[in-house]
Write an enzyme that holds these catalytic residues in place. Sequence first.
Site: not given
Length: 276
Positions: A184, A223-224, A83-86, A191, A252-253
């Site tokens: 990123c 990251h993964e 799932i895209e982080s933002k 990161d 982050r966020g």
Amino acid sequence: MHPAAEHSPLGKSSEYIATYTPSLLFPIPRTAKWAELGLTAETLPYKGVDFWNCFELSWLLPSGKPVVAIGEFAIPADSPNIIESKSFKLYLNSLNQTPFDDVARLEATLRQDLSAAAGKPVGVRIRSLQDVEREGVVALPGVCIDDLDIRVDSYEHPRPELLRCDDSRIVEESLHSHLLKSNCPVTSQPDWGSVAVEYRGAALDHASLLAYLVSFRQHSDFHEQCVERIFLDLQRLLKPEKLTVYARYVRRGGLDINPYRSTEATQLPNQRLVRQ
């Protein structure tokens, strides 16, 4: 850049939506990155999970009173999508002005939406600040290799050719480093992470492992995929009886991402490090 990420909200200005909007979640298929590593969904050589922790989780009681808590989400490493982080952050923000009857109803909603995005059941746990505070922080297991004297002249791409081992000796040990950094692939923002390696196999040269980890410093990837690449490179070199690689990334966020990959079925607890 991952082709699907071009259409995600990452790196773009976004409207703040404060009422429940599950359509904000943006799944990114894992298949493209698996293919880069020579993997398919059917040939994954590891088991694992991606732990996500949300430190900015809030919603409303039926009375309108706000609640804050910490969310823990466990996404299977073999799920079709990350799932895209933002988008994850925007989705969680959409809960801020949304009333839920109780925590169980909120957990069920999160589980349904995140599982639909990931393509496999996602574990969800809502934790009070007091519970997390009581747990405190932990240290990674084994020997820290960060004080070893190494010479570094390359940071752009991971360099598995730096890794060395003594295959005349079989050892079982745990090593860790806090010098993992990558970028990123969409925003080029750094990161920062800590990584642990636990294995039984040919004796790994500690300095070579540190040099290899530092070679990720300007590498662009999620990251993964960084953790999966480390796992695969060590597996090819050591031919281990067992191997576990996991990383704890700085948030982050309000979100941190902590991928865990292992030949073993056992799962580590989701425990915070001092930088988290």
